[in-house]
Design a protein around this motif. Structure first.
Motif, PDB file in Angstrom:
ATOM      1  N   PRO A  68       0.804  -1.230   0.000  1.00 50.66           N
ATOM      2  CA  PRO A  68       0.000   0.000   0.000  1.00 50.66           C
ATOM      3  C   PRO A  68       0.832   1.272   0.000  1.00 50.66           C
ATOM      4  CG  PRO A  68      -1.002  -1.607   1.456  1.00 50.66           C
ATOM      5  CD  PRO A  68       0.326  -2.183   1.020  1.00 50.66           C
ATOM      6  N   ALA A  69       1.960   1.272   0.699  1.00 46.23           N
ATOM      7  CA  ALA A  69       2.794   2.476   0.745  1.00 46.23           C
ATOM      8  C   ALA A  69       3.317   2.827  -0.651  1.00 46.23           C
ATOM      9  CB  ALA A  69       3.945   2.280   1.718  1.00 46.23           C
ATOM     10  N   TYR A  70       3.706   1.820  -1.415  1.00 45.40           N
ATOM     11  CA  TYR A  70       4.177   2.054  -2.782  1.00 45.40           C
ATOM     12  C   TYR A  70       3.058   2.627  -3.645  1.00 45.40           C
ATOM     13  CZ  TYR A  70       5.346   0.986  -7.630  1.00 45.40           C
ATOM     14  OH  TYR A  70       5.553   1.071  -8.990  1.00 45.40           O
ATOM     15  N   TRP A  71       1.870   2.047  -3.554  1.00 40.51           N
ATOM     16  CA  TRP A  71       0.751   2.526  -4.354  1.00 40.51           C
ATOM     17  C   TRP A  71       0.325   3.925  -3.927  1.00 40.51           C
ATOM     18  CZ3 TRP A  71      -2.000   0.519  -8.551  1.00 40.51           C
ATOM     19  CH2 TRP A  71      -1.559  -0.723  -9.019  1.00 40.51           C
ATOM     20  N   ASN A  72       0.439   4.241  -2.644  1.00 39.85           N
ATOM     21  CA  ASN A  72       0.161   5.612  -2.202  1.00 39.85           C
ATOM     22  C   ASN A  72       1.000   6.605  -2.988  1.00 39.85           C
ATOM     23  OD1 ASN A  72      -1.557   4.641  -0.224  1.00 39.85           O
ATOM     24  ND2 ASN A  72      -0.174   5.055   1.483  1.00 39.85           N
ATOM     25  N   GLY A  73       2.290   6.300  -3.060  1.00 38.44           N
ATOM     26  CA  GLY A  73       3.215   7.201  -3.739  1.00 38.44           C
ATOM     27  C   GLY A  73       2.935   7.312  -5.222  1.00 38.44           C
ATOM     28  N   GLN A  74       2.576   6.202  -5.836  1.00 39.11           N
ATOM     29  CA  GLN A  74       2.317   6.201  -7.271  1.00 39.11           C
ATOM     30  C   GLN A  74       1.014   6.911  -7.622  1.00 39.11           C
ATOM     31  OE1 GLN A  74       4.432   4.914  -9.811  1.00 39.11           O
ATOM     32  NE2 GLN A  74       5.808   4.992  -8.040  1.00 39.11           N
ATOM     33  N   MET A  75       0.002   6.717  -6.796  1.00 38.47           N
ATOM     34  CA  MET A  75      -1.327   7.239  -7.118  1.00 38.47           C
ATOM     35  C   MET A  75      -1.586   8.625  -6.549  1.00 38.47           C
ATOM     36  SD  MET A  75      -2.424   4.778  -8.967  1.00 38.47           S
ATOM     37  CE  MET A  75      -4.126   5.252  -9.209  1.00 38.47           C
ATOM     38  N   GLY A  76      -0.741   9.093  -5.636  1.00 38.25           N
ATOM     39  CA  GLY A  76      -0.959  10.402  -5.034  1.00 38.25           C
ATOM     40  C   GLY A  76      -2.166  10.438  -4.137  1.00 38.25           C
ATOM     41  N   MET A  77      -2.537   9.307  -3.579  1.00 39.73           N
ATOM     42  CA  MET A  77      -3.702   9.187  -2.712  1.00 39.73           C
ATOM     43  C   MET A  77      -3.481   7.988  -1.801  1.00 39.73           C
ATOM     44  SD  MET A  77      -7.701   8.425  -3.767  1.00 39.73           S
ATOM     45  CE  MET A  77      -7.942  10.015  -4.561  1.00 39.73           C
ATOM     46  N   THR A  78      -3.927   8.100  -0.560  1.00 37.97           N
ATOM     47  CA  THR A  78      -3.811   6.981   0.357  1.00 37.97           C
ATOM     48  C   THR A  78      -4.824   5.914  -0.028  1.00 37.97           C
ATOM     49  OG1 THR A  78      -3.122   8.428   2.150  1.00 37.97           O
ATOM     50  CG2 THR A  78      -3.895   6.242   2.772  1.00 37.97           C
ATOM     51  N   VAL A  79      -4.341   4.734  -0.351  1.00 36.80           N
ATOM     52  CA  VAL A  79      -5.214   3.669  -0.821  1.00 36.80           C
ATOM     53  C   VAL A  79      -5.893   2.972   0.356  1.00 36.80           C
ATOM     54  CG1 VAL A  79      -3.737   3.313  -2.828  1.00 36.80           C
ATOM     55  CG2 VAL A  79      -3.410   1.886  -0.789  1.00 36.80           C
ATOM     56  N   MET A  80      -6.925   2.199   0.035  1.00 38.58           N
ATOM     57  CA  MET A  80      -7.615   1.371   1.013  1.00 38.58           C
ATOM     58  C   MET A  80      -7.389  -0.082   0.608  1.00 38.58           C
ATOM     59  SD  MET A  80     -11.129   3.656   1.274  1.00 38.58           S
ATOM     60  CE  MET A  80     -11.969   2.506   2.348  1.00 38.58           C
ATOM     61  N   PRO A  81      -6.472  -0.784   1.256  1.00 39.00           N
ATOM     62  CA  PRO A  81      -6.165  -2.151   0.850  1.00 39.00           C
ATOM     63  C   PRO A  81      -7.260  -3.128   1.227  1.00 39.00           C
ATOM     64  CG  PRO A  81      -4.930  -1.570   2.811  1.00 39.00           C
ATOM     65  CD  PRO A  81      -5.631  -0.323   2.367  1.00 39.00           C
ATOM     66  N   GLY A  82      -7.357  -4.213   0.462  1.00 38.05           N
ATOM     67  CA  GLY A  82      -8.369  -5.217   0.725  1.00 38.05           C
ATOM     68  C   GLY A  82      -7.773  -6.602   0.827  1.00 38.05           C
TER      69      GLY A  82
END
Length: 434
Positions: A218-232
């Protein structure tokens, strides 16, 4: 000593973290449950289960777009030629989800999944008809919105990573009043482009961290997407998945590493098929408890616990009510008793309000009558609040009570009796928050 405002939190089994308006002690998490056939065929009983579950968002998984534009909810035709043609009772049942009392605040429609051609069909339909008011995509999604009153459409695109058609589809949905959410597990560049071009229309990203996306960070995707993700995560099945305890542990880890404030479970159908692993409410609590946390931490650290009874089973002693985890509990084999907390280092604090959250899976254990007391010497007690004939109508229901008290106390004691017929009394967590 400067007076502090405290919040007294008592959970009979699991602390959810719901607070009255204006309280700043708790940050509420968002928890999402995906579900298929049972959300369509389960009727009012399923809606009531969802309302009492603790999940804040219900995801209708999944809508399939056929080549002619027809919309199927899994294998059930629900919209055709611009009209809703599904179960006539379903819209009314869905409408109850957000009617109080309920934990559900939001309803979403998922489009797509693995091994289908939904987004390829969307691309073809846009190429032939566009997305204007006369297009079948527009007409059918208007009908779907009117039938479900859904707040958002989630892109579970796993068949065609075409940015242009996805963005056109998203803009059409946004014009219809839908919010857009994204549910990736791979192909970061595609999802970045879609999010960038849809802009503020996208308010959530649900990151799959199971099956093909099991290695996602999730931390990697946060950085890529510019938004805090909600993991499932997927729920426990005979061949894999996660128990509620494992969900809680992983969500807590991602909170620390990625700052997440929400998560989702895939999916309700599997939970029904494996009830011994945990209920929907257990999975909701796993997310909510792991991610909802006091803004500055509980003050019940470094002190001493005491209780009226020492007959607690191993691992369920009085200290478990003050260990910061709602996964543990204090249990006594008695209909009534008391438990107290003594602040260490002669510190004194004042309580302004307290709340009780009921598990309600064993109603006989729920608190029925109680009195909250304060003391500075452990002998002379001041009554702070008394409640009689309380009841809890649903799992994880929270009741909050204000205190008109300005005196600081070193000890807090709760005298409590269990519900009618109860021979046991249990408390998961007691906390005092500034």
């Amino acid at each position: 000593m400067k007076r502090k405002t405290l919040y007294w939190l008592l959970s009979c089994l699991i602390l959810v973290g719901l607070f009255p308006a204006g309280a700043s002690a708790q940050t509420e998490s968002e928890s999402v449950i995906y579900g298929g056939g049972p959300f369509y065929s389960g009727g009012t009983a399923t809606m009531n289960t969802l309302k009492q579950s603790g999940f804040t968002t219900v995801m209708l998984w999944t809508i399939h777009v056929h080549g002619n534009g027809d919309l199927y909810y899994n294998d059930q035709l629900v919209v055709s030629n611009g009209s809703y043609v599904g179960n006539s009772a379903w819209p009314g049942q869905l409408a109850t989800l957000k009617q109080a009392p309920t934990s559900v605040k939001r309803l979403e429609i998922s489009v797509g999944s693995w091994g289908v051609s939904d987004f390829q069909n969307i691309k073809n339909l846009i190429a032939s008809q566009g997305t204007g008011t006369n297009s079948i995509l527009y007409k059918n999604f208007v009908a779907l919105k009117n039938a479900t009153s859904a707040d958002a459409v989630s892109f579970d695109n796993e068949d065609l990573y075409d940015v242009a058609s996805s963005v056109s589809f998203g803009k059409m949905l946004s014009d219809l009043g839908f919010t857009i959410t994204l549910c990736p597990y791979t192909n970061v560049s595609y999802w970045k482009s879609v999010k960038s071009q849809l802009g503020a229309s996208v308010d959530r990203i649900y990151l799959q961290v199971y099956d093909g996306g099991a290695g996602n960070d999730p931390a990697y995707w946060n950085g890529q997407m510019g938004m805090t993700v909600m993991p499932g995560l997927d729920s426990k099945t005979s061949s894999g998945g996660n128990t509620p305890g494992q969900v809680a542990s992983r969500m807590a880890g991602w909170k620390a590493s990625a700052g997440i404030t929400g998560g989702f479970i895939w999916y309700y159908d599997a939970i029904l098929n494996n009830p011994s692993a945990g209920s929907a409410a257990d999975y909701a609590a796993a997310i909510n408890n792991a991610l909802s946390s006091p803004s500055s931490g509980s003050l019940t650290t470094g002190g001493t616990a005491a209780a009226s009874s020492t007959n607690s089973p191993a691992g369920e002693e009085k200290e478990k009510a003050f260990d910061g985890s709602s996964a543990t509990k204090w249990l006594i084999f008695a209909n009534s008793g008391w438990i107290q907390y003594q602040f260490g280092n002669n510190a004194a604090h004042a309580a302004a309000s307290y709340s009780i959250t009921s598990a309600n899976d064993f109603p006989a254990r729920d608190p029925k009558n109680w009195t909250l007391l304060g003391s500075n010497d452990g002998t002379n007690w001041t009554t702070l609040d008394t409640r009689s004939n309380e009841s809890f109508s649903s799992r994880f229901q929270t009741k909050t009570y204000g205190l008109n008290n300005s005196t600081a106390f070193k000890y807090y004691r709760l005298n409590v009796t269990a519900n009618n017929g109860g021979a046991e009394l249990q408390i998961a967590e007691i906390g005092l928050y500034p």
